[in-house]
Scaffold this motif. Structure first.
Motif, mmCIF file in Angstrom:
data_model
loop_
_atom_site.group_PDB
_atom_site.id
_atom_site.type_symbol
_atom_site.label_atom_id
_atom_site.label_comp_id
_atom_site.label_asym_id
_atom_site.label_seq_id
_atom_site.Cartn_x
_atom_site.Cartn_y
_atom_site.Cartn_z
ATOM 1 N N VAL A 1 -30.352 32.787 66.480
ATOM 2 C CA VAL A 1 -31.598 32.986 65.689
ATOM 3 C C VAL A 1 -32.047 31.595 65.500
ATOM 4 N N LEU A 2 -31.180 30.838 64.961
ATOM 5 C CA LEU A 2 -31.669 29.364 64.460
ATOM 6 C C LEU A 2 -32.059 28.642 65.900
ATOM 7 N N GLU A 3 -31.142 28.664 66.815
ATOM 8 C CA GLU A 3 -31.508 28.000 68.175
ATOM 9 C C GLU A 3 -32.916 28.564 68.677
ATOM 10 N N SER A 4 -33.188 29.753 68.356
ATOM 11 C CA SER A 4 -34.249 30.328 69.130
ATOM 12 C C SER A 4 -35.627 29.743 68.454
ATOM 13 N N PHE A 5 -35.298 29.206 67.023
ATOM 14 C CA PHE A 5 -36.507 28.713 66.360
ATOM 15 C C PHE A 5 -36.453 27.314 66.245
ATOM 16 N N GLN A 6 -35.562 26.968 67.138
ATOM 17 C CA GLN A 6 -35.182 25.404 67.270
ATOM 18 C C GLN A 6 -34.945 24.732 66.077
ATOM 19 N N VAL A 7 -34.156 25.264 65.159
ATOM 20 C CA VAL A 7 -33.704 24.712 63.924
ATOM 21 C C VAL A 7 -32.242 24.245 64.049
ATOM 22 N N HIS A 8 -31.932 23.038 63.755
ATOM 23 C CA HIS A 8 -30.651 22.822 64.106
ATOM 24 C C HIS A 8 -29.495 23.090 62.993
ATOM 25 N N PRO A 9 -28.457 23.928 63.387
ATOM 26 C CA PRO A 9 -27.715 24.508 62.424
ATOM 27 C C PRO A 9 -26.403 23.432 61.968
ATOM 28 N N ILE A 10 -26.134 23.336 60.832
ATOM 29 C CA ILE A 10 -24.848 22.894 60.499
ATOM 30 C C ILE A 10 -23.849 24.081 59.934
ATOM 31 N N ILE A 11 -22.763 24.189 60.212
ATOM 32 C CA ILE A 11 -22.057 25.202 59.530
ATOM 33 C C ILE A 11 -21.188 24.711 58.437
ATOM 34 N N CYS A 12 -21.082 25.408 57.514
ATOM 35 C CA CYS A 12 -20.395 25.203 56.226
ATOM 36 C C CYS A 12 -19.435 26.287 55.953
ATOM 37 N N LEU A 13 -17.925 25.911 55.970
ATOM 38 C CA LEU A 13 -17.174 26.893 55.880
ATOM 39 C C LEU A 13 -16.728 26.879 54.451
ATOM 40 N N THR A 14 -16.471 27.956 53.745
ATOM 41 C CA THR A 14 -16.209 27.743 52.188
ATOM 42 C C THR A 14 -14.825 28.525 52.100
ATOM 43 N N LYS A 15 -14.441 28.513 50.830
ATOM 44 C CA LYS A 15 -12.995 29.206 50.427
ATOM 45 C C LYS A 15 -11.839 28.742 51.348
ATOM 46 N N THR A 16 -11.775 27.396 52.062
ATOM 47 C CA THR A 16 -10.630 27.172 52.940
ATOM 48 C C THR A 16 -9.348 26.965 52.119
ATOM 49 N N ASP A 17 -9.516 26.730 50.606
ATOM 50 C CA ASP A 17 -8.240 26.761 49.788
ATOM 51 C C ASP A 17 -7.564 27.885 49.613
ATOM 52 N N LEU A 18 -8.281 29.095 50.094
ATOM 53 C CA LEU A 18 -7.576 30.442 49.943
ATOM 54 C C LEU A 18 -6.717 30.881 51.019
ATOM 55 N N ILE B 1 -19.408 20.763 61.561
ATOM 56 C CA ILE B 1 -18.768 21.664 60.500
ATOM 57 C C ILE B 1 -18.404 20.788 59.213
ATOM 58 N N ILE B 2 -18.711 21.522 58.217
ATOM 59 C CA ILE B 2 -18.074 21.109 56.895
ATOM 60 C C ILE B 2 -17.409 21.981 56.140
ATOM 61 N N GLU B 3 -16.651 21.621 55.400
ATOM 62 C CA GLU B 3 -15.743 22.640 54.846
ATOM 63 C C GLU B 3 -15.736 22.374 53.124
ATOM 64 N N THR B 4 -15.704 23.547 52.361
ATOM 65 C CA THR B 4 -15.811 23.157 51.025
ATOM 66 C C THR B 4 -15.133 24.341 50.487
ATOM 67 N N TYR B 5 -14.761 24.329 48.976
ATOM 68 C CA TYR B 5 -14.026 25.267 48.164
ATOM 69 C C TYR B 5 -14.650 25.079 46.770
ATOM 70 N N LYS B 6 -14.143 25.988 46.039
ATOM 71 C CA LYS B 6 -14.642 26.192 44.678
ATOM 72 C C LYS B 6 -14.287 24.883 44.034
ATOM 73 N N ASP B 7 -14.905 24.329 42.911
ATOM 74 C CA ASP B 7 -14.713 23.103 42.442
ATOM 75 C C ASP B 7 -14.230 21.944 43.282
ATOM 76 N N ASP B 8 -14.733 21.876 44.500
ATOM 77 C CA ASP B 8 -14.354 20.927 45.693
ATOM 78 C C ASP B 8 -14.695 19.389 44.875
ATOM 79 N N PRO B 9 -13.937 18.753 44.539
ATOM 80 C CA PRO B 9 -14.369 17.430 43.992
ATOM 81 C C PRO B 9 -15.163 16.353 45.093
#
Ligand code: ZN
Length: 293
Positions: free
Chosen positions: A99-116, A139-147
């Motif tokens: 859907v984002l590609e169809s609107f020509q909006v550049h997506p960035i993927i943020c994966l969460t909870k990788t600490d689990l 792609i960026i990754e993050t998790y709760k209380d990620d410093p």
């Protein structure tokens, strides 16, 4: 004529930021007659009337626009996706990406909870990550209380208009609140206004964070392909689109057509089977869609 950007739309008013000033404007009647609605993110010309009031007289050309949420001139969307609880959902991610590609909006993927994740689950996620990166997605990754969250996010947000989107319960509000703690109260108000509360349904606001603007959009969690034609779907899968130029037939849908470069690449495992399967599923949804009149 002074110019500014619409930062907020609420109850028929548009709040136009012009330098340090925020001017409360009405849309001009002529827009309504032509069926044009000013959108948050629009660059506009306005006429001053009185102290801090004005009328929008012209909307400058838009780079792009989303329907839900109604925001224009978006530089990028950060798709916040959980890797556990709920488990990573590649088909839902691909739906957002398409859907984002169809609107020509550049997506960035943020994966969460990788600490689990367990070691095995982590390996699985790494495979997906490598695949999406190979397609060209960041792609960026993050998790709760990620410093390191701020270090990761701030360079991405600077000077950009970003739409935050994703599944619910994946840590989107946590992310936003970490980015700007004093926002905690404000996002509560926005979420309430955007449908969880009953009164206001059309409140969209851009929030200044880290030298950029963010549209927080709880309403962005599900949508369909109602604007995509079946011939356009390949373009929304960048790795398939590149290949499709070598298909024998123009307008090849990569189903049963002979000499299809996409199918060949799938057979030779040069593209991921699951991406092709998702393409086929979305194509079927578009074909089965009720005609619009
Ligand atoms: Zn083909």
């Amino acid at each position: 004529m002074p110019k500014g950007q619409i930062r907020k739309a609420l109850s028929g008013f548009y709040y136009v930021q012009d330098g340090e000033q925020l001017i409360q404007c009405r849309g001009r009647g002529v827009f309504r007659n032509k069926g044009i609605t000013p959108l948050v993110g629009d660059y506009v010309e306005y006429e001053v009337e009185g102290n801090n009031d004005g009328t929008i007289t012209a909307i400058l050309e838009r780079k792009n626009e989303l329907v839900r949420p109604p925001v224009a001139n978006i530089d990028q969307a950060i798709l916040v996706f959980s890797t556990k609880k709920p488990a990573f959902n590649p088909i839902l991610l691909d739906r957002f990406l398409v859907v984002l590609e169809s609107f020509q909006v550049h997506p960035i993927i943020c994966l969460t909870k990788t600490d689990l994740l367990s070691e095995k689950e982590l390996q699985e996620i790494e495979k997906y990550k490598a695949n999406y990166e190979a397609i060209g997605y960041r792609i960026i990754e993050t998790y709760k209380d990620d410093p390191n969250l701020l270090t990761k996010m701030i360079p991405l947000l600077q000077s950009k208009l970003t739409v935050l989107a994703g599944q619910s319960g994946v840590g989107k509000s946590t992310l936003l609140n970490t980015l700007m703690p004093e926002l905690e109260l404000k996002t509560g108000i926005i979420s309430e206004a955007l449908g969880r509360g009953k009164h206001t349904t059309r409140h969209v606001e851009l929030i200044e964070i880290a030298g950029g603007l963010i549209a927080d959009t709880p309403g962005f969690s599900s949508f369909d392909f109602d604007r995509i034609e079946k011939e356009e779907l390949t373009q929304c899968f960048p790795e398939l689109f590149v290949l499709s130029e070598s298909c024998k037939f123009r307008g090849c849908l990569h189903l049963k057509e002979p000499k299809c470069a996409v199918k060949k690449a799938v057979e030779e495992k040069k593209v991921e089977q699951y991406r092709y399967d998702h393409y086929l599923q979305f194509l079927q949804e578009i074909i089965d869609r009720k005609p619009r009149y």
